[in-house]
Design an enzyme around this catalytic site. Structure first.
Site, PDB file in Angstrom:
ATOM      1  N   CYS A   2       0.842  -1.197   0.000  1.00 36.48           N
ATOM      2  CA  CYS A   2       0.000   0.000   0.000  1.00 36.48           C
ATOM      3  C   CYS A   2       0.877   1.248   0.000  1.00 36.48           C
ATOM      4  O   CYS A   2       2.029   1.208   0.418  1.00 36.48           O
ATOM      5  CB  CYS A   2      -0.867   0.036   1.246  1.00 36.48           C
ATOM      6  SG  CYS A   2      -1.877  -1.422   1.448  1.00 36.48           S
ATOM      7  N   ARG A  27       4.756   0.553  -7.187  1.00 39.55           N
ATOM      8  CA  ARG A  27       4.832  -0.401  -6.082  1.00 39.55           C
ATOM      9  C   ARG A  27       3.838  -1.535  -6.249  1.00 39.55           C
ATOM     10  O   ARG A  27       3.897  -2.526  -5.519  1.00 39.55           O
ATOM     11  CB  ARG A  27       4.522   0.319  -4.765  1.00 39.55           C
ATOM     12  CG  ARG A  27       5.543   1.365  -4.377  1.00 39.55           C
ATOM     13  CD  ARG A  27       4.940   2.355  -3.415  1.00 39.55           C
ATOM     14  NE  ARG A  27       4.529   1.727  -2.177  1.00 39.55           N
ATOM     15  CZ  ARG A  27       5.240   1.759  -1.059  1.00 39.55           C
ATOM     16  NH1 ARG A  27       6.380   2.374  -1.027  1.00 39.55           N
ATOM     17  NH2 ARG A  27       4.802   1.159   0.027  1.00 39.55           N
ATOM     18  N   TRP A  75      -2.739  -2.560  -1.706  1.00 34.82           N
ATOM     19  CA  TRP A  75      -2.303  -3.893  -2.136  1.00 34.82           C
ATOM     20  C   TRP A  75      -2.975  -4.824  -1.138  1.00 34.82           C
ATOM     21  O   TRP A  75      -2.609  -4.873   0.038  1.00 34.82           O
ATOM     22  CB  TRP A  75      -0.779  -3.954  -2.069  1.00 34.82           C
ATOM     23  CG  TRP A  75      -0.199  -5.323  -2.175  1.00 34.82           C
ATOM     24  CD1 TRP A  75       0.143  -6.151  -1.152  1.00 34.82           C
ATOM     25  CD2 TRP A  75       0.129  -6.024  -3.373  1.00 34.82           C
ATOM     26  NE1 TRP A  75       0.658  -7.318  -1.634  1.00 34.82           N
ATOM     27  CE2 TRP A  75       0.663  -7.272  -2.990  1.00 34.82           C
ATOM     28  CE3 TRP A  75       0.018  -5.711  -4.732  1.00 34.82           C
ATOM     29  CZ2 TRP A  75       1.093  -8.218  -3.923  1.00 34.82           C
ATOM     30  CZ3 TRP A  75       0.450  -6.662  -5.650  1.00 34.82           C
ATOM     31  CH2 TRP A  75       0.980  -7.880  -5.249  1.00 34.82           C
ATOM     32  N   ASN A 101      -1.201   2.189   5.833  1.00 37.40           N
ATOM     33  CA  ASN A 101      -0.226   1.316   5.188  1.00 37.40           C
ATOM     34  C   ASN A 101       0.307   0.397   6.283  1.00 37.40           C
ATOM     35  O   ASN A 101       0.739   0.891   7.314  1.00 37.40           O
ATOM     36  CB  ASN A 101       0.897   2.205   4.633  1.00 37.40           C
ATOM     37  CG  ASN A 101       1.839   1.455   3.739  1.00 37.40           C
ATOM     38  OD1 ASN A 101       1.602   0.295   3.436  1.00 37.40           O
ATOM     39  ND2 ASN A 101       2.890   2.118   3.318  1.00 37.40           N
ATOM     40  N   GLY A 102       0.246  -0.921   6.106  1.00 36.71           N
ATOM     41  CA  GLY A 102       0.744  -1.839   7.143  1.00 36.71           C
ATOM     42  C   GLY A 102      -0.306  -2.882   7.477  1.00 36.71           C
ATOM     43  O   GLY A 102      -1.274  -3.069   6.738  1.00 36.71           O
ATOM     44  N   GLU A 481      17.345 -23.466  -7.179  1.00 39.11           N
ATOM     45  CA  GLU A 481      16.856 -22.086  -7.255  1.00 39.11           C
ATOM     46  C   GLU A 481      17.985 -21.123  -7.656  1.00 39.11           C
ATOM     47  O   GLU A 481      17.788 -20.205  -8.455  1.00 39.11           O
ATOM     48  CB  GLU A 481      16.231 -21.685  -5.908  1.00 39.11           C
ATOM     49  CG  GLU A 481      15.881 -20.217  -5.744  1.00 39.11           C
ATOM     50  CD  GLU A 481      14.885 -19.663  -6.768  1.00 39.11           C
ATOM     51  OE1 GLU A 481      14.334 -20.440  -7.566  1.00 39.11           O
ATOM     52  OE2 GLU A 481      14.701 -18.434  -6.785  1.00 39.11           O
ATOM     53  N   LYS A 485      18.139 -18.563 -10.862  1.00 32.59           N
ATOM     54  CA  LYS A 485      18.377 -17.110 -10.742  1.00 32.59           C
ATOM     55  C   LYS A 485      19.493 -16.696 -11.688  1.00 32.59           C
ATOM     56  O   LYS A 485      19.390 -15.699 -12.394  1.00 32.59           O
ATOM     57  CB  LYS A 485      18.788 -16.716  -9.321  1.00 32.59           C
ATOM     58  CG  LYS A 485      17.736 -16.667  -8.267  1.00 32.59           C
ATOM     59  CD  LYS A 485      16.772 -15.523  -8.358  1.00 32.59           C
ATOM     60  CE  LYS A 485      15.585 -15.856  -9.188  1.00 32.59           C
ATOM     61  NZ  LYS A 485      14.514 -16.612  -8.684  1.00 32.59           N
ATOM     62  N   GLU A 488      18.310 -16.903 -15.467  1.00 26.75           N
ATOM     63  CA  GLU A 488      17.281 -16.009 -16.007  1.00 26.75           C
ATOM     64  C   GLU A 488      17.726 -14.557 -16.067  1.00 26.75           C
ATOM     65  O   GLU A 488      17.265 -13.823 -16.926  1.00 26.75           O
ATOM     66  CB  GLU A 488      15.938 -16.173 -15.291  1.00 26.75           C
ATOM     67  CG  GLU A 488      15.901 -15.750 -13.859  1.00 26.75           C
ATOM     68  CD  GLU A 488      14.524 -15.958 -13.210  1.00 26.75           C
ATOM     69  OE1 GLU A 488      13.515 -15.905 -13.898  1.00 26.75           O
ATOM     70  OE2 GLU A 488      14.514 -16.174 -11.983  1.00 26.75           O
ATOM     71  N   HIS A 504      27.441 -39.840 -12.144  1.00 26.65           N
ATOM     72  CA  HIS A 504      26.610 -40.601 -13.083  1.00 26.65           C
ATOM     73  C   HIS A 504      26.507 -39.901 -14.435  1.00 26.65           C
ATOM     74  O   HIS A 504      25.582 -40.183 -15.200  1.00 26.65           O
ATOM     75  CB  HIS A 504      25.233 -40.851 -12.460  1.00 26.65           C
ATOM     76  CG  HIS A 504      25.311 -41.659 -11.210  1.00 26.65           C
ATOM     77  ND1 HIS A 504      25.498 -43.018 -11.214  1.00 26.65           N
ATOM     78  CD2 HIS A 504      25.312 -41.283  -9.908  1.00 26.65           C
ATOM     79  CE1 HIS A 504      25.572 -43.448  -9.966  1.00 26.65           C
ATOM     80  NE2 HIS A 504      25.471 -42.410  -9.153  1.00 26.65           N
ATOM     81  N   LYS A 603       6.616 -11.586 -15.911  1.00 28.23           N
ATOM     82  CA  LYS A 603       6.468 -11.752 -14.461  1.00 28.23           C
ATOM     83  C   LYS A 603       5.433 -12.809 -14.129  1.00 28.23           C
ATOM     84  O   LYS A 603       5.593 -13.596 -13.215  1.00 28.23           O
ATOM     85  CB  LYS A 603       6.082 -10.405 -13.833  1.00 28.23           C
ATOM     86  CG  LYS A 603       5.938 -10.442 -12.318  1.00 28.23           C
ATOM     87  CD  LYS A 603       7.279 -10.659 -11.649  1.00 28.23           C
ATOM     88  CE  LYS A 603       7.173 -10.853 -10.157  1.00 28.23           C
ATOM     89  NZ  LYS A 603       8.357 -11.562  -9.621  1.00 28.23           N
TER      90      LYS A 603
HETATM   91  O1  M6R Z   1       3.774 -16.474  -9.908  1.00 25.70           O
HETATM   92  P1  M6R Z   1       4.329 -17.857  -9.751  1.00 25.70           P
HETATM   93  O2  M6R Z   1       5.049 -18.033  -8.433  1.00 25.70           O
HETATM   94  O3  M6R Z   1       3.297 -18.930  -9.949  1.00 25.70           O
HETATM   95  O4  M6R Z   1       5.388 -17.996 -10.894  1.00 25.70           O
HETATM   96  C1  M6R Z   1       6.065 -19.193 -11.107  1.00 25.70           C
HETATM   97  C2  M6R Z   1       7.253 -19.001 -11.999  1.00 25.70           C
HETATM   98  O5  M6R Z   1       6.853 -18.492 -13.247  1.00 25.70           O
HETATM   99  C3  M6R Z   1       8.271 -18.051 -11.385  1.00 25.70           C
HETATM  100  O6  M6R Z   1       8.703 -18.500 -10.138  1.00 25.70           O
HETATM  101  C4  M6R Z   1       9.509 -17.903 -12.301  1.00 25.70           C
HETATM  102  O7  M6R Z   1      10.200 -19.107 -12.354  1.00 25.70           O
HETATM  103  C5  M6R Z   1      10.383 -16.751 -11.831  1.00 25.70           C
HETATM  104  N1  M6R Z   1      10.730 -15.918 -12.927  1.00 25.70           N
HETATM  105  C6  M6R Z   1      11.636 -17.194 -11.193  1.00 25.70           C
HETATM  106  O8  M6R Z   1      12.430 -16.122 -10.783  1.00 25.70           O
END
Ligand code: M6R
Length: 608
Positions: A2, A27, A75, A101-102, A481, A485, A488, A504, A603
């Protein structure tokens, strides 16, 4: 997250408030509203959706008259993103309006108390209790009513308050939520974010927790929680608008990495009552849990990797079998699922197409579902039987960071909650584990503060064409993970391997100078991982290891060390991933990549 703004002066307030709210759009928000004091009392306009709708509804603010007002972008946290839940909220007598906000953590208790006294609630928000409290405490002295109100609130807040009896006055209050006062000439402002102020004034007063302030066109007075005047310095804002939006960071991703201690705190603390974990609006009884013979976690991308890490905690504490399934596979996989399956769906956006489809398919087969979601009111949150929000606030960068770590925090709480219900953890063990989870925000901050060498480390590896991430058990989940990162945002090929699997096949790729990032936080398996490090080094690889501070077995073998504070290893993914997010960030920055919007990615993946 928010955002709030407020203005008092000689100009018309509404157009300025709308302008300020637009500055907060970056935001993320799902509804917006303004309230202005005019001759006929307080005029409120609020809409779900875009600020543009609010501009249209008010003729860009020209349809609302008055020179003192407050505004809000919401939000959603408590209650769906509807017009009624949007701020400002009005008191029953119409004399007061509040933006917030909060999160008010004790809102449920206050709501019952106020209802018993006859106050009517129009929204589902935690905020509405504030405006009714102000009305209840008001006896002609607004400052005193505000002080009495905030003394009843637990949680976090930045509040803006209007009262028709003082038509050119704004009251504000702050506790654990940013609030900045803008000092003008013949006019004054407040905002939750410097961005909303910089185009009007560069002179600011930064409020501290526990303080309230009174703003009129002529001046600003700040008070402590006992109502005594406090001298506050006026600071000069040096940021331009773009820098202010990112909180002074170069990229949203970096800002969001840095926000993780607060985000994880926000995911954890509202769910803790003494030593008990309270799930939001539902309870799984011991009988419900005994009826479950397996748990299936489904998600995509990083949310799937959060599931991979969470599986270890749930299986360890609850002794219920957990399988983690990619949603894109599960939806077409003819899965063996029935009414004895508990499905946990993990998604930051709540809108990922494959995850939605997997959820629907599992529901069709009879599974009960719990969603772990960030975006309130999203499709997954609405479809699932129950939802646990991660309360990470809006995530703007495409690469998820605080979205992922808050998912882990909620999965850990779920694991402890279920294990305790099932009687599978002794009280002492449960309490010790809960303390470890609750130590995460502080230790994440240390992991951020102490790793100054990451930009230099990034310089060593940013020209590589390929990187390997290895680990065992929980460390493998982190490696998955961390590799994603790196891929991507830096476009470097990064492969993650369960360390025991290297022999293997993949070890064939390890050559002189190859860089391997080894996650070494699982103490039980550390000797095994160290053996894998030695195998890598014997073939000429350089090893960067992530390990607990002072872990000699790793320090002795690795070429470079990234240390993190010690934590119960099963919860270490939420900590170990933080410096690896930073490493990926610095590598991408070295390579001049478009970090917040990597190529080919969106996103929210709302198509298959
Ligand atoms: O909104 P979601 O958490 O469902 O999204 C899943 C993936 O698309 C998301 O985690 C994607 O892998 C990210 N870009 C990773 O940083």
């Amino acid at each position: 997250m928010c955002g709030i703004v407020g203005f008092t002066g000689k100009q018309q307030a509404a157009p300025l408030l709308l302008e300020g709210l637009k500055r907060l759009e970056y935001r993320g928000y799902d509804s917006a509203g303004i309230a202005v004091i005019g001759d006929a009392g307080i005029a409120v306009e609020k809409v779900s959706g875009r600020i543009d709708n609010l501009c249209e509804k008010t003729d860009n603010g020209k349809a609302i008259f008055g020179t003192t007002g407050i505004g809000h972008t919401r939000w959603a946290t408590h209650g769906a993103p509807t017009d009624l839940n949007a701020h400002p909220h009005l008191s029953n007598d119409g004399r007061f309006a509040v933006v917030h906000n909060g999160i008010i953590e004790n809102y449920a208790v206050l709501r019952e108390e106020l209802k018993a006294k006859g106050y009517r609630f129009l929204s589902e928000t935690d905020t509405e209790v504030v405006v009714h409290l102000v009305e209840m405490f008001y006896d002609g002295d607004l400052k005193s009513a505000v002080l009495k109100t905030v003394s009843r609130l637990e949680g976090s807040y930045a509040l803006g308050i209007l009262c028709t009896d003082q038509p050119d006055t704004l009251f504000v209050a702050r506790e654990h939520s940013p609030l900045i006062l803008g000092v003008g000439v013949g006019e004054n402002y407040f905002a939750s974010d410097v961005t909303a102020l910089v185009s009007y004034t560069k002179n600011a007063i930064y409020m501290d927790d526990g303080e309230i302030a009174e703003l009129t066109p002529q001046g600003i007075t700040v008070y402590d929680c006992r109502g005594r005047e406090v001298e506050k310095p006026v600071s000069r804002i040096t940021w331009d608008v773009e820098a202010a939006e990112k909180g002074g960071y170069d990229h949203f991703m970096l800002k969001e990495i840095m926000e993780q201690p607060q985000a994880v705190q926000a995911a954890l603390t509202p769910r803790i009552r003494g030593k008990d974990i309270v799930l939001d609006d539902f309870e799984l009884t011991a009988e419900d849990l005994r009826n479950i013979d397996k748990i299936v976690i489904t998600a995509c991308g990083s949310a799937y990797y959060a599931g991979c890490a969470g599986k270890y905690a749930i299986e360890e504490f609850c002794r219920i079998p957990v399988s983690v399934e990619l949603a894109s596979e599960l939806r077409y996989g003819n899965p063996i699922i029935d009414e004895h399956t508990l499905l946990i769906v993990v998604s930051q956006s709540g809108e990922t197409a494959d995850t939605i489809a997997a959820l629907k398919e599992c529901q069709r087969l009879g599974a009960k579902s719990v969603a772990i979601v960030n975006v309130v009111g999203s499709t997954i949150a609405k479809l699932a039987d129950h939802t646990l929000y991660t309360w990470a606030g809006p995530e703007i960068a495409v690469a998820t960071t605080k979205g992922y770590t808050t998912q882990l925090a909620v999965l850990y709480l779920f694991a402890l909650y279920a294990a305790r219900k099932l009687g599978r953890l002794e009280d002492a063990a449960y309490e010790a584990l809960l303390d470890e989870v609750l130590s995460l925000p502080q230790k994440m901050q240390q992991a951020i503060d102490k790793n100054h060498a990451l930009p230099a480390l990034a310089k060593k590896i940013h020209t590589f064409h390929s990187l390997f991430f290895i680990g065992r058990n929980t460390d493998w989940a982190v490696a998955l993970e961390a590799a994603l990162k790196m891929k991507e945002i830096s476009y470097i090929h990064a492969e993650s391997y369960a360390a025991g699997e290297l022999k293997h096949g993949t070890i064939a790729l390890i050559d002189e100078g190859q860089s391997v990032i080894a996650v070494c936080c699982n103490e039980r398996l550390l000797d095994k991982t160290v053996s894998n490090i030695l195998e890598m080094k014997a073939r000429g690889a350089k090893v960067i290891a992530v390990a607990f501070q002072g872990e000699r077995r790793v320090i002795a073998q690795a070429d470079d060390i990234i240390s993190i504070p010690h934590i119960e290893p099963i919860f270490s993914p939420a900590l170990a991933v933080v410096p690896l997010q930073l490493l990926a960030y610095y590598v991408a920055r070295e390579n001049g990549c478009d970090i917040d919007k990597p190529k080919n990615l969106a996103k929210s993946v709302t198509v298959e």
